[in-house]
Motif scaffolding. Structure first.
Motif, PDB file in Angstrom:
ATOM      1  N   SER A  95       9.545  14.107 -12.173  1.00 28.27           N
ATOM      2  CA  SER A  95       9.667  15.046 -13.288  1.00 28.27           C
ATOM      3  C   SER A  95       8.319  15.474 -13.849  1.00 28.27           C
ATOM      4  O   SER A  95       8.256  16.349 -14.697  1.00 28.27           O
ATOM      5  CB  SER A  95      10.504  14.420 -14.402  1.00 28.27           C
ATOM      6  N   GLY A  96       7.234  14.869 -13.383  1.00 29.14           N
ATOM      7  CA  GLY A  96       5.942  15.098 -14.022  1.00 29.14           C
ATOM      8  C   GLY A  96       5.351  16.478 -13.806  1.00 29.14           C
ATOM      9  O   GLY A  96       4.449  16.883 -14.528  1.00 29.14           O
ATOM     10  N   GLU A  97       5.826  17.207 -12.802  1.00 25.86           N
ATOM     11  CA  GLU A  97       5.212  18.500 -12.499  1.00 25.86           C
ATOM     12  C   GLU A  97       6.227  19.646 -12.467  1.00 25.86           C
ATOM     13  O   GLU A  97       5.939  20.721 -11.960  1.00 25.86           O
ATOM     14  CB  GLU A  97       4.484  18.411 -11.146  1.00 25.86           C
ATOM     15  N   ALA A  98       7.401  19.417 -13.013  1.00 26.77           N
ATOM     16  CA  ALA A  98       8.463  20.421 -12.910  1.00 26.77           C
ATOM     17  C   ALA A  98       8.284  21.565 -13.906  1.00 26.77           C
ATOM     18  O   ALA A  98       8.658  22.704 -13.628  1.00 26.77           O
ATOM     19  CB  ALA A  98       9.823  19.759 -13.118  1.00 26.77           C
ATOM     20  N   ALA A  99       7.724  21.276 -15.069  1.00 28.08           N
ATOM     21  CA  ALA A  99       7.804  22.233 -16.176  1.00 28.08           C
ATOM     22  C   ALA A  99       6.608  23.184 -16.273  1.00 28.08           C
ATOM     23  O   ALA A  99       6.700  24.218 -16.935  1.00 28.08           O
ATOM     24  CB  ALA A  99       7.939  21.474 -17.505  1.00 28.08           C
ATOM     25  N   GLN A 100       5.481  22.846 -15.614  1.00 25.48           N
ATOM     26  CA  GLN A 100       4.242  23.596 -15.892  1.00 25.48           C
ATOM     27  C   GLN A 100       4.332  25.064 -15.484  1.00 25.48           C
ATOM     28  O   GLN A 100       4.002  25.950 -16.275  1.00 25.48           O
ATOM     29  CB  GLN A 100       3.053  22.928 -15.192  1.00 25.48           C
ATOM     30  N   LEU A 115      -5.033  18.931  -9.375  1.00 20.87           N
ATOM     31  CA  LEU A 115      -4.675  18.899 -10.794  1.00 20.87           C
ATOM     32  C   LEU A 115      -3.193  19.263 -10.847  1.00 20.87           C
ATOM     33  O   LEU A 115      -2.756  20.211 -10.186  1.00 20.87           O
ATOM     34  CB  LEU A 115      -5.520  19.889 -11.602  1.00 20.87           C
ATOM     35  N   ARG A 116      -2.469  18.481 -11.605  1.00 19.00           N
ATOM     36  CA  ARG A 116      -1.027  18.623 -11.779  1.00 19.00           C
ATOM     37  C   ARG A 116      -0.456  19.960 -11.293  1.00 19.00           C
ATOM     38  O   ARG A 116      -0.812  21.013 -11.812  1.00 19.00           O
ATOM     39  CB  ARG A 116      -0.719  18.473 -13.263  1.00 19.00           C
ATOM     40  N   THR A 117       0.401  19.934 -10.346  1.00 15.72           N
ATOM     41  CA  THR A 117       1.131  21.042  -9.709  1.00 15.72           C
ATOM     42  C   THR A 117       0.303  21.814  -8.675  1.00 15.72           C
ATOM     43  O   THR A 117       0.818  22.682  -7.995  1.00 15.72           O
ATOM     44  CB  THR A 117       1.733  22.077 -10.681  1.00 15.72           C
ATOM     45  N   LEU A 118      -0.995  21.541  -8.569  1.00 14.61           N
ATOM     46  CA  LEU A 118      -1.863  22.234  -7.611  1.00 14.61           C
ATOM     47  C   LEU A 118      -1.696  23.757  -7.750  1.00 14.61           C
ATOM     48  O   LEU A 118      -1.790  24.267  -8.852  1.00 14.61           O
ATOM     49  CB  LEU A 118      -1.581  21.730  -6.182  1.00 14.61           C
ATOM     50  N   GLY A 119      -1.379  24.426  -6.634  1.00  9.68           N
ATOM     51  CA  GLY A 119      -1.262  25.888  -6.726  1.00  9.68           C
ATOM     52  C   GLY A 119       0.000  26.384  -7.404  1.00  9.68           C
ATOM     53  O   GLY A 119       0.115  27.573  -7.729  1.00  9.68           O
ATOM     54  N   ALA A 120       0.951  25.486  -7.625  1.00  9.86           N
ATOM     55  CA  ALA A 120       2.251  25.938  -8.137  1.00  9.86           C
ATOM     56  C   ALA A 120       2.143  26.587  -9.519  1.00  9.86           C
ATOM     57  O   ALA A 120       2.913  27.485  -9.854  1.00  9.86           O
ATOM     58  CB  ALA A 120       3.230  24.760  -8.191  1.00  9.86           C
ATOM     59  N   TYR A 121       1.176  26.136 -10.311  1.00  6.14           N
ATOM     60  CA  TYR A 121       1.055  26.689 -11.672  1.00  6.14           C
ATOM     61  C   TYR A 121       0.853  28.205 -11.611  1.00  6.14           C
ATOM     62  O   TYR A 121       1.565  28.967 -12.267  1.00  6.14           O
ATOM     63  CB  TYR A 121      -0.098  25.992 -12.390  1.00  6.14           C
ATOM     64  N   LEU A 122      -0.099  28.650 -10.794  1.00  6.59           N
ATOM     65  CA  LEU A 122      -0.306  30.101 -10.715  1.00  6.59           C
ATOM     66  C   LEU A 122       0.813  30.774  -9.930  1.00  6.59           C
ATOM     67  O   LEU A 122       1.285  31.857 -10.304  1.00  6.59           O
ATOM     68  CB  LEU A 122      -1.646  30.473 -10.064  1.00  6.59           C
ATOM     69  N   ASN A 123       1.244  30.156  -8.831  1.00  4.98           N
ATOM     70  CA  ASN A 123       2.244  30.819  -7.995  1.00  4.98           C
ATOM     71  C   ASN A 123       3.545  31.071  -8.758  1.00  4.98           C
ATOM     72  O   ASN A 123       4.131  32.156  -8.658  1.00  4.98           O
ATOM     73  CB  ASN A 123       2.504  29.995  -6.728  1.00  4.98           C
ATOM     74  N   VAL A 124       3.978  30.081  -9.520  1.00  8.84           N
ATOM     75  CA  VAL A 124       5.213  30.279 -10.289  1.00  8.84           C
ATOM     76  C   VAL A 124       4.984  31.315 -11.389  1.00  8.84           C
ATOM     77  O   VAL A 124       5.840  32.168 -11.643  1.00  8.84           O
ATOM     78  CB  VAL A 124       5.720  28.940 -10.870  1.00  8.84           C
ATOM     79  N   PHE A 125       3.816  31.261 -12.020  1.00  8.54           N
ATOM     80  CA  PHE A 125       3.495  32.266 -13.041  1.00  8.54           C
ATOM     81  C   PHE A 125       3.550  33.668 -12.431  1.00  8.54           C
ATOM     82  O   PHE A 125       4.139  34.598 -13.004  1.00  8.54           O
ATOM     83  CB  PHE A 125       2.102  31.987 -13.619  1.00  8.54           C
ATOM     84  N   ASP A 139       0.875  -1.178   0.000  1.00 10.01           N
ATOM     85  CA  ASP A 139       0.000   0.000   0.000  1.00 10.01           C
ATOM     86  C   ASP A 139       0.907   1.221   0.000  1.00 10.01           C
ATOM     87  O   ASP A 139       1.573   1.511   0.993  1.00 10.01           O
ATOM     88  CB  ASP A 139      -0.890  -0.024   1.241  1.00 10.01           C
ATOM     89  N   GLN A 140       0.952   1.912  -1.126  1.00 11.49           N
ATOM     90  CA  GLN A 140       1.785   3.115  -1.215  1.00 11.49           C
ATOM     91  C   GLN A 140       0.934   4.364  -1.392  1.00 11.49           C
ATOM     92  O   GLN A 140       1.391   5.362  -1.954  1.00 11.49           O
ATOM     93  CB  GLN A 140       2.798   2.979  -2.356  1.00 11.49           C
ATOM     94  N   GLY A 141      -0.297   4.298  -0.893  1.00 10.61           N
ATOM     95  CA  GLY A 141      -1.151   5.489  -0.941  1.00 10.61           C
ATOM     96  C   GLY A 141      -1.474   5.880  -2.368  1.00 10.61           C
ATOM     97  O   GLY A 141      -1.814   5.042  -3.186  1.00 10.61           O
ATOM     98  N   PHE A 142      -1.323   7.161  -2.669  1.00  9.10           N
ATOM     99  CA  PHE A 142      -1.653   7.687  -3.994  1.00  9.10           C
ATOM    100  C   PHE A 142      -0.410   7.795  -4.876  1.00  9.10           C
ATOM    101  O   PHE A 142       0.694   8.040  -4.376  1.00  9.10           O
ATOM    102  CB  PHE A 142      -2.279   9.075  -3.883  1.00  9.10           C
ATOM    103  N   THR A 143      -0.600   7.631  -6.170  1.00  5.89           N
ATOM    104  CA  THR A 143       0.449   7.918  -7.133  1.00  5.89           C
ATOM    105  C   THR A 143       0.281   9.385  -7.505  1.00  5.89           C
ATOM    106  O   THR A 143      -0.511   9.730  -8.362  1.00  5.89           O
ATOM    107  CB  THR A 143       0.311   7.018  -8.374  1.00  5.89           C
ATOM    108  N   ALA A 144       1.001  10.235  -6.811  1.00  2.00           N
ATOM    109  CA  ALA A 144       0.740  11.668  -6.953  1.00  2.00           C
ATOM    110  C   ALA A 144       1.930  12.475  -6.454  1.00  2.00           C
ATOM    111  O   ALA A 144       2.808  11.955  -5.764  1.00  2.00           O
ATOM    112  CB  ALA A 144      -0.503  12.059  -6.150  1.00  2.00           C
ATOM    113  N   GLY A 145       1.919  13.751  -6.823  1.00  2.00           N
ATOM    114  CA  GLY A 145       2.897  14.686  -6.270  1.00  2.00           C
ATOM    115  C   GLY A 145       4.319  14.451  -6.761  1.00  2.00           C
ATOM    116  O   GLY A 145       5.278  14.856  -6.114  1.00  2.00           O
TER     117      GLY A 145
END
Lengths: 780, 149
Positions: free
Chosen positions: A740-745, A569-579, A101-107
């Motif tokens: 690497s899945g959420e680094a570029a957005q 959704l991929r990156t959560l708040g990071a998409y706007l915060n980094v923008f 049991d590894q919880g969610f595949t996320a983050g």
């Protein structure tokens, strides 16, 4: 010509014991061994793998293949650690019936979490070496492993995993005493092994949950309410029940569905059932045109993400920096936790002596507001699930990101003993967060309950996929900064408002399943929450700039109610915060008359951060040749979750008639690289998806319902609009692997925004950046 | 109708979508349901050589015609040059859109064996890919064209 990928058989004839005497399996010494969390939760070797007499290895992963290639990467890790050729390793889909049991595949945590699998494989290797040594009468320390063959150094005594498979019991605890192989001894990790799932997917073989072949399978469809707050007034199921091939019409409170012998039958019955319903609708959604005010006005929970004690306004800091036109950053990395410090951490960053007691006067104060709308997952496949109730209990098939949490949520919602529920993961189309997968699984559970002994296979409609799946939240961010006369950053204030970014199954003590909120005895969906800051945060994710700023005051405000269902959704708040951060840095640099690249480097001390920024800029030919009107470069940078991958993106944008992103040049540092092409693929994909979000995407709604319910009202990037993407992956063998899945957005959005501003001379601070908004900004 | 070179008779309602007939009656899972409105390309098949959304094509419209699905292009033992090129370029992530994209690409290479990148992108513009693997797919089509002129 054959499609089988032919991975090179690695030479594993390195010393079998790694850097420590792992061949011998010493008794516990009582010394504390730091175990990865996956091992703590799943402590037995047999929960992770099985070695068979036929020369194969089965790896049981708790992580789900979401299109990201994780099965391939985990197989590489296991092959290396065991010392076998990768073709022998089959990574099985996650299931609650067996495996960890590894919880969610996320983050972006799956590769980082793979240390647990690595440790289990190292333990298995040690157990086999110990058994081999005892049988052959040689010292385990003197044995080596090569593609599963265990032999002494001169090769006179040998056996193999396969010979010993029947007599080595892996049902024993992982003690963490067998050292994983040193990086230099890894032959498969670090190579671009081909994706194991692609051959099936390229030849149309059944592999997706939609293709599931189950004996006696029935087709199910759900008739959702017409809008989130709608209540069912009446329904006459009789005419629908009489339709040919209809097996059952299910009503449980406001939950309605049909079960039929065929897909066509189920679709026709669902249309008929919809026509047989009368609903009372009401307005429950916020006004789309004033989301900014709605979010600001909401009752919120405020998290102080960082507070160095300053408020915007005349800032107090040390070292005026006068006379230093281009401060160079020479101190140790500013650090990504704690404070950058006003006592000793940043004193030297301006190149002056940083004399205490000066009271520098901010020459300039600047502020700006950035926003984004709601985003949809918009996976190409609608959500899907299957379920069967029989004498063995309840069996569910789902493309969930977490079969174990889903199992518990289903048991809670359905009111059954969790021990009677089994959930198997089956691949769906790309998952970019908490989409409708879990909900579709529970739809199937409710429909299948009406037809015991027969599995029901449910597929959502495109409209339901775009309107009922959880969305990524709209957000608004206010940022303000004070600058020294030379433009150097003195203080930074940041406030961001959002709905919550997680509502996964089991959160807040609720099943968190859509249909469970519609049944006669409902389990309402609690307001969406945010992951804790320690887990990366949600609204406040990536809200702290990595730049050296003496005083920062950063707060995240999460609304306590959720009138539109939001979740991860991929990156959560990071998409706007980094923008927001990266746009504002460009605005400051421009106001200070500084080059955007030089300005960033002047405020960055972390060498890994500097390297990705520098490499991306150089690869893109920064600052570019202003030879064409309306064409310019822009840059964006972030370190995901402050402790994940470093990523810098340079966008070349053409803003003449429309806004076109011509090219994205990217440098990324994910630490030790497990699969270079896999990383490049994830980065490219993340950057292209972010281009789509940034140029085109916004969920539309009126006060009653979401109105963007097809590909025309919710358009995404098309082939002719996709930019060239060039990715440079920096390998750091001695640094831990991160995802690497959420680094570029975030960096991609910022790079595009900055390039648009450079190309047209006006700034668009609201996402998506459409031609309309550019024109409006010009008119202002 | 002829499906992947074999004459098939189906006893289904004439209004049934070709997609359901292919997937449920004939067991061909390659064509995929994406939107049901012909807007995403996941269900594309060649109908007399033209890429056609099977989700909103009724069975009667395919009567007597030649249908090719992704399974008809090639298989694991004998892949179509496009399938091999997609594998060589690792052109895909989740893979749900691949069947339809291979169908569009196959039609393109039949009518234009040496396309440039722009022509490839235009030929695939009816196909949506959400994972962002489009550049790899364009490279793969160019590679197939180059290696199998």
């Amino acid at each position: 010509m054959s499609m089988s990928a032919r991975p090179a058989v690695p030479d594993h004839s390195t010393h079998g014991t790694g850097s420590a005497p792992a061949g011998r399996h010493p008794e516990p010494s009582g010394a504390a061994v730091s175990l990865p969390r996956g091992v703590t939760a799943n402590p037995r070797v047999s929960q992770w793998l099985a070695i068979h007499g036929d020369g194969t290895v089965h790896v049981f992963s708790g992580k789900a293949e979401l299109g990201q290639g994780i099965l391939t990467a985990l197989g590489q890790i296991a092959a290396d650690e065991l010392g076998v050729a990768p073709h022998r390793v089959l990574v099985l889909a996650a299931t609650t019936a067996s495996g960890p049991d590894q919880g969610f595949t996320a983050g972006s945590m799956s590769v980082a979490d793979s240390e647990a699998l690595r440790m289990a494989c190292a333990e298995a290797r040690a157990l086999f070496l110990r058994e081999a040594a005892a049988r052959l009468g040689v010292d385990a320390d003197e044995m080596v492993v090569a593609d599963g063959v265990l032999r002494d150094r001169d090769g006179t005594c040998k056996t193999s995993y396969w010979d010993l498979a029947a007599c080595v019991d892996l049902d024993r605890e992982i003690l963490g005493l067998a050292s994983p192989r040193p990086v230099a001894g890894r032959a498969v990790v670090g190579t671009s092994a081909a994706r194991v799932d692609l051959p099936d997917k390229l030849t149309g073989r059944p592999r997706f949950i939609h293709d599931l072949s189950l004996p006696g399978r029935l087709a199910g469809r759900v008739v959702r309410p017409p809008s989130p707050a709608a209540r069912l007034l009446e329904v006459d199921p009789a005419p629908v029940e009489r339709l040919p091939g209809v097996v059952a019409v299910v009503r449980d409170g406001d939950f309605l569905g049909v079960v039929a012998e065929t897909e066509t039958g189920a679709e026709s019955a669902a249309v008929a059932l919809r026509q047989a319903c009368r609903w009372r609708e009401e307005e429950s959604l916020p006004p789309e045109e004033s989301m900014q005010a709605v979010l600001r006005g909401a009752e919120t929970e405020t998290t102080v993400v960082r507070d160095d004690g300053a408020e915007p306004g005349p800032a107090a800091t040390r070292g005026s920096g006068a006379g230093s036109a281009a401060p160079t950053a020479t101190t140790a990395p500013a650090g990504t936790t704690g404070t950058a410090g006003t006592t000793d951490g940043t004193d030297g960053t301006d190149g002056t002596d940083g004399t205490d007691g000066e009271t520098p006067v901010a020459a300039t104060s600047m502020s700006a507001t950035y926003t984004r709308g709601f985003l949809a997952h918009a996976s190409i496949a609608p959500s899907c699930g299957a379920a069967l109730w029989d004498e063995d209990g309840l069996t569910v098939w789902s493309h969930s990101q977490g079969v174990h949490p889903l199992r518990r949520a289903i048991a809670q919602a359905a009111g059954v003993d969790v021990a009677t529920v089994t959930v198997h993961h089956v691949e769906g189309a790309g998952a970019y967060g908490h989409n409708g997968a879990d909900d579709a699984a529970y739809d199937a559970v409710l429909l299948a309950r009406a037809v015991p002994g027969r599995p029901v296979h449910v597929v959502w409609s495109r409209a339901d996929e775009l309107t009922w799946s959880p969305l990524g939240s709209a957000m608004v961010a206010d940022v303000a900064a004070d600058l020294a006369p030379d433009g150097r950053l003195l203080s930074w204030s940041y406030d961001v408002w959002s709905y919550g970014h997680t509502a996964r199954p089991g959160y807040a003590g609720s099943p968190g399943l859509l249909a469970a909120a519609h049944t006669e005895r409902p389990h309402p969906l609690p307001p969406s929450a945010d992951p804790a800051l320690a887990g990366g945060g949600g609204t406040g994710r990536n809200a702290v700039p990595l730049y050296v700023i003496p005083r920062r005051s950063i707060r995240a405000h999460r609304a306590l109610t959720t009138p539109i269902r939001t979740s991860a959704l991929r990156t959560l708040g990071a998409y706007l915060n980094v923008f927001a951060i990266e746009s504002f840095i460009d605005e400051i640099a421009a106001a200070a008359g500084r080059d955007a690249l030089e300005y960033r480097l002047a405020h960055l001390t972390d060498p890994r951060a500097r390297e990705v920024v520098d490499r991306a800029a150089r690869a893109a030919g920064w600052p570019g040749q202003p030879t064409e009107d309306g064409v310019a470069l822009g840059i964006g940078f972030a370190r995901y979750k402050d402790r994940g991958a470093y990523c810098a993106v340079v966008a070349e944008v053409e803003a003449v008639h429309d806004i076109r992103v011509r090219r994205l040049t990217i440098a990324v540092d994910v630490g030790r690289v497990v699969n270079p092409d896999g990383v490049a693929n994830q980065i490219e994909g993340g950057a292209v998806q972010s281009t789509s979000w940034t140029l085109k995407e916004q969920v539309r709604f009126d006060r009653t319902q979401i109105t963007s319910d097809d590909w025309e009202s919710y358009p995404i990037l098309r082939f002719t609009e996709v930019p060239e993407v060039v990715v440079e992956v920096i390998d750091r063998p001695d640094e831990p692997s991160v995802g690497s899945g959420e680094a570029a957005q975030g960096p991609t959005a910022a790079a595009i925004g900055n390039a648009v501003a450079a190309a047209v001379g006006v700034r668009v601070r609201d996402l998506p950046i459409t031609a309309e908004r550019v024109v409006a900004a010009m008119d202002d | 109708m002829t499906v992947n070179g074999v004459k098939r008779s189906v006893g289904a309602d004439a209004e049934t979508s070709l997609l359901h007939v292919l997937r449920e009656d004939l067991g061909l899972k390659g064509p995929r349901f994406g939107c049901g409105a012909g807007l995403c390309g996941a269900c594309l098949v060649l109908l007399d050589g033209y890429p056609t959304p099977s989700c909103d094509t009724p069975l009667w419209a395919a009567e007597g015609k030649d249908v090719v699905t992704v399974e008809g292009l090639g298989d694991l033992d004998s892949p179509h040059p496009l399938q091999q090129a997609f594998l060589d370029e690792q052109a895909g992530q989740c893979g749900y859109c691949l069947s339809g994209i291979l169908i569009s690409a196959a039609a393109l290479l039949t009518r234009n064996p040496a396309p440039d990148e722009r022509e490839v992108a235009e030929a695939l513009d009816r196909n949506l890919c959400r994972c962002g693997a489009q550049r790899r797919m364009i490279r793969a089509v160019m590679r197939a064209a180059k290696e199998h002129p």
